[in-house]
Design a protein around this motif. Structure first.
Motif, mmCIF file in Angstrom:
data_model
loop_
_atom_site.group_PDB
_atom_site.id
_atom_site.type_symbol
_atom_site.label_atom_id
_atom_site.label_comp_id
_atom_site.label_asym_id
_atom_site.label_seq_id
_atom_site.Cartn_x
_atom_site.Cartn_y
_atom_site.Cartn_z
ATOM 1 N N PRO A 32 -17.853 -72.147 -2.242
ATOM 2 C CA PRO A 32 -17.709 -72.652 -0.867
ATOM 3 C C PRO A 32 -18.890 -73.471 -0.355
ATOM 4 C CG PRO A 32 -17.117 -70.319 -0.971
ATOM 5 C CD PRO A 32 -17.671 -70.675 -2.299
ATOM 6 N N PHE A 93 -12.435 -66.484 -3.119
ATOM 7 C CA PHE A 93 -13.792 -65.954 -2.994
ATOM 8 C C PHE A 93 -13.780 -64.472 -2.574
ATOM 9 C CE2 PHE A 93 -17.914 -65.583 -0.694
ATOM 10 C CZ PHE A 93 -18.741 -65.865 -1.770
ATOM 11 N N ALA A 94 -12.775 -64.082 -1.793
ATOM 12 C CA ALA A 94 -12.685 -62.680 -1.374
ATOM 13 C C ALA A 94 -12.434 -61.790 -2.585
ATOM 14 C CB ALA A 94 -11.555 -62.514 -0.358
ATOM 15 N N TRP A 143 -21.355 -59.821 1.488
ATOM 16 C CA TRP A 143 -20.203 -60.717 1.612
ATOM 17 C C TRP A 143 -18.949 -59.960 2.031
ATOM 18 C CZ3 TRP A 143 -19.780 -65.493 2.760
ATOM 19 C CH2 TRP A 143 -20.753 -66.411 2.357
ATOM 20 N N ILE A 145 -18.835 -57.422 3.907
ATOM 21 C CA ILE A 145 -18.974 -57.169 5.351
ATOM 22 C C ILE A 145 -18.717 -58.457 6.143
ATOM 23 C CG2 ILE A 145 -20.644 -56.578 7.164
ATOM 24 C CD1 ILE A 145 -21.922 -54.682 4.964
ATOM 25 N N ARG A 146 -19.311 -59.534 5.676
ATOM 26 C CA ARG A 146 -19.151 -60.820 6.365
ATOM 27 C C ARG A 146 -17.672 -61.249 6.405
ATOM 28 N NH1 ARG A 146 -23.106 -63.619 3.130
ATOM 29 N NH2 ARG A 146 -24.903 -62.673 4.110
ATOM 30 N N LEU A 147 -17.006 -61.091 5.276
ATOM 31 C CA LEU A 147 -15.602 -61.522 5.218
ATOM 32 C C LEU A 147 -14.699 -60.531 5.940
ATOM 33 C CD1 LEU A 147 -15.409 -62.777 1.497
ATOM 34 C CD2 LEU A 147 -15.774 -64.144 3.567
ATOM 35 N N ASP A 149 -15.444 -58.605 8.445
ATOM 36 C CA ASP A 149 -15.676 -58.692 9.889
ATOM 37 C C ASP A 149 -15.899 -60.141 10.323
ATOM 38 O OD1 ASP A 149 -16.076 -57.911 12.486
ATOM 39 O OD2 ASP A 149 -18.185 -57.375 12.202
ATOM 40 N N GLY A 150 -15.330 -61.095 9.596
ATOM 41 C CA GLY A 150 -15.509 -62.512 9.921
ATOM 42 C C GLY A 150 -14.405 -63.005 10.823
ATOM 43 N N THR A 151 -13.415 -63.674 10.234
ATOM 44 C CA THR A 151 -12.265 -64.163 11.002
ATOM 45 C C THR A 151 -11.024 -63.362 10.596
ATOM 46 O OG1 THR A 151 -11.722 -65.752 9.277
ATOM 47 C CG2 THR A 151 -13.197 -66.517 11.018
ATOM 48 N N SER A 154 -10.246 -64.320 6.977
ATOM 49 C CA SER A 154 -11.083 -63.724 5.937
ATOM 50 C C SER A 154 -10.800 -62.226 5.818
ATOM 51 C CB SER A 154 -12.562 -64.002 6.208
ATOM 52 O OG SER A 154 -13.023 -63.294 7.336
ATOM 53 N N LYS A 157 -7.707 -61.755 3.793
ATOM 54 C CA LYS A 157 -7.949 -62.025 2.364
ATOM 55 C C LYS A 157 -8.660 -60.847 1.708
ATOM 56 C CE LYS A 157 -7.976 -67.093 2.652
ATOM 57 N NZ LYS A 157 -6.870 -67.510 1.769
ATOM 58 N N GLU A 208 -18.597 -50.750 7.928
ATOM 59 C CA GLU A 208 -19.305 -51.885 8.513
ATOM 60 C C GLU A 208 -18.460 -53.161 8.465
ATOM 61 O OE1 GLU A 208 -23.390 -52.111 7.021
ATOM 62 O OE2 GLU A 208 -23.652 -53.815 8.405
#
Ligand code: FE2
Ligand code: FE2
Lengths: 251, 328
Positions: A32, A93-94, A143, A145-147, A149-151, A154, A157, A208
């Protein structure tokens, strides 16, 4: 044929690292962002390095003149002993990060325990690789956590990725006769005993990441005994075809 | 931003309208081999030319990941696989240093990326050639990285500070790339008949495109003079090309491979190799996007970017939530 549990232990560790390293190297140029591209390459490089150590060790223990390259490039699917999780395709990527997180979290616990085994050939490699593996576990958890709790996209996915990959987790902790012999021989670790610590680590990240731990699924196994998904054959075909087309060549 | 404060009596450069005292001071500093830093005054044309040159260089590093990336999953030994993966990773890193250097001139990363994806920005045409066999990985390291070093070593002394410093880092890694490429060629040259054939074939295909990497001949390169004066180019295309040929021919001999140029001869009086005419019509065709892989390369880059959009959005969204939580 009776298999040497010490050699087989090295082989299993080497095969996991090799196949996951090969998968990660498929990302090169396609991530990405360029920054992510470089970090995936880092992970892949660490794993290929581990594979070289463990396959080299397996060859030494076997004493039949096979080195790491011979073991990597001249065995067929039925001889590969990696777990099914690491051979699963990169997907999006997920899926790649979920696979990495599920595996690296296990690998970290495994290597922490293995760093204390009696046989220095195993303990030292595990100890040396621990720094890398801890970093892989941390990076992939970040990642997740970011994905998670992202959109909404995400998050969904991540749910999809877990929905498929979760079924390959139990295989990581399965102990067969060979594993038990490896523990007795002072090279292996009681993997089943790592599960509670694994669950604790995984559950903390789920929370988280605002992800729900999937329900237990019907487990798929077989990798340790050479029974893989269809994906491995294609991975090996790509990886092995040049050395196999030139069996007498040195590179 | 400078013109608004212009005093009407202050003399200006007639071509650019820039204050003559500033232009003169700038030219004097550059002529004295001083570094120009981001906050220093510089002529607009210098800034623009540098942005174009640095971003083009950055794009070349990024697109350059593809021809070699094509062989990572098929590298014939674990050692070679690891070295190749590390090398392609280095190239991505070079791209990042260079984007950062261009950003110090006021170009934004998004603008540069857009220009690459839309085809507005160019990258080195060499990367539009296909990598057909494993020997191409050797030939690229040896010849393409070798040519890149010839081009880049003088740029370590280029007048723009951030660019020069990026080049110092880049050159260190490029010489490692060149050696690993040569080591691949050496193994092939000492190998089986099939391996030697592969090596010679790769040299045949990469030789001329490598010579073209130095750009058009000096008499067809209109901006050379100004770029040399500004120290953003330190040797001419033809000078660099000659250096490359002189350094590379003995290396090919050591490999026992032949350079695909019947006109190549040692010229005793010049103390240099004479070589045959370059087919510039091919060069310009590839520049125009007619190379074998021109379409694939840019499609791959765009696809990576588009497929990754949701990841970047998620990372931004997460960052924003985290910030909001920290404030609360
Ligand atoms: Fe580079
Ligand atoms: Fe390079």
């Amino acid at each position: 044929m009776r298999q040497d549990p010490i050699m087989q232990s090295a082989l299993r560790l080497g095969d996991d690292a090799l196949i996951l390293g090969q998968r990660l190297s498929e990302w090169c140029g396609h991530a990405p962002t360029i920054e992510v591209d470089l970090s995936l390459a880092n992970l892949g490089l660490d794993l290929i390095g581990q594979a070289m150590h463990f396959l080299g060790l397996a060859g030494d223990i076997e004493g039949q003149g096979r080195d790491a390259d011979t073991l990597a490039f001249f065995r067929t699917d039925l001889d590969f002993t990696n777990c099914l999780l690491v051979e699963q395709p990169n997907g999006d990527f997920a899926q790649t990060m979920t696979r990495q997180w599920l595996y690296s979290t296990y690998q970290q616990l495994l290597f922490e325990a293995m760093a204390g085994v009696e046989d220095a050939r195993f303990a030292e490699v595990a100890d040396k690789a621990l720094k890398e593996v801890r970093y892989h576990a941390e990076l992939s958890a970040d990642w997740v956590i970011r994905l998670g709790d992202g959109t909404d996209v995400s998050h969904q996915k991540m749910v999809d990725a877990l929905g498929w990959l979760w079924r390959f987790v139990p295989e990581l902790f399965q102990m067969d006769e060979l594993d038990s012999l490896a523990v007795e021989a002072g090279v292996g670790v009681d993997k089943a005993a790592l599960r509670p610590a694994y669950d604790a680590a995984i559950n903390a990240v789920f929370e988280e990441a605002k992800l729900t731990r999937p329900d237990d699924q019907r487990t798929l196994t077989g990798g340790r005994h050479g029974h893989h998904s269809e994906h491995l054959g294609h991975l090996l075909a790509t990886m092995q075809h040049i050395p196999r087309s030139h069996p007498d060549a040195r590179w | 931003m400078y013109t608004t404060e212009l005093d009407k009596s202050r003399p200006v450069d007639l071509q650019t309208g820039e204050p003559k005292d500033l232009v003169d001071a700038f030219e004097a500093r550059v002529a004295a081999d001083e570094f120009i830093e981001p906050k220093d005054w510089m002529p607009e044309a210098y800034r623009k030319t540098l942005i174009r040159q640095i971003s083009q260089h950055a794009h070349s590093e990024i697109i350059g990941m593809y021809p070699e990336g094509n062989w990572i999953t098929r590298a014939p030994s674990l050692q070679r696989k690891a070295i190749l993966l590390a090398k392609v990773q280095d190239e991505g890193g070079h791209g990042l240093y260079l984007y950062c250097a261009a950003e110090t001139l006021g170009a934004s990363r998004d603008e540069m990326v857009d220009a690459l994806h839309s085809g507005k920005a160019k990258y080195s045409t060499i990367f539009n050639y296909p990598t057909l066999t494993w020997a191409d990985i050797g030939a690229i390291g040896w010849l393409v990285d070798g040519a890149a070093i010839m081009n880049q070593v003088p740029l370590q002394r280029t007048s723009y500070g951030p660019y020069a410093r990026a080049m110092v880092r880049v050159c260190k890694e490029e010489s490692f790339h060149q050696r690993q490429g040569y080591s691949i060629m050496l193994a092939l040259a000492e190998g089986t008949d099939a391996q030697r054939r592969m090596a010679q074939d790769a040299l045949n295909r990469w030789w001329w495109p490598s010579l073209m990497m130095f750009g058009p001949p000096d008499d067809a390169s209109p901006n050379t003079e100004r770029s040399m004066r500004w120290r953003i180019k330190r040797e001419t295309n033809d000078e660099l090309r000659q250096k490359f040929v002189d350094a590379t021919v003995p290396q090919a001999e050591l490999l026992g491979l032949s350079i695909p140029d019947p006109d190549l001869t040692w010229n005793e009086t010049r103390g240099a190799y004479d070589f045959g005419d370059i087919d510039w019509s091919e060069f310009y065709a590839v520049v125009k996007g007619e190379g074998m892989c021109a379409k694939e390369r840019i499609t791959a880059r765009k696809k990576a970017w588009d497929d990754g959009a949701w990841v970047r959005e998620a990372a931004d969204a997460y960052e924003a939530k985290k910030q909001a939580r920290n404030v609360a």
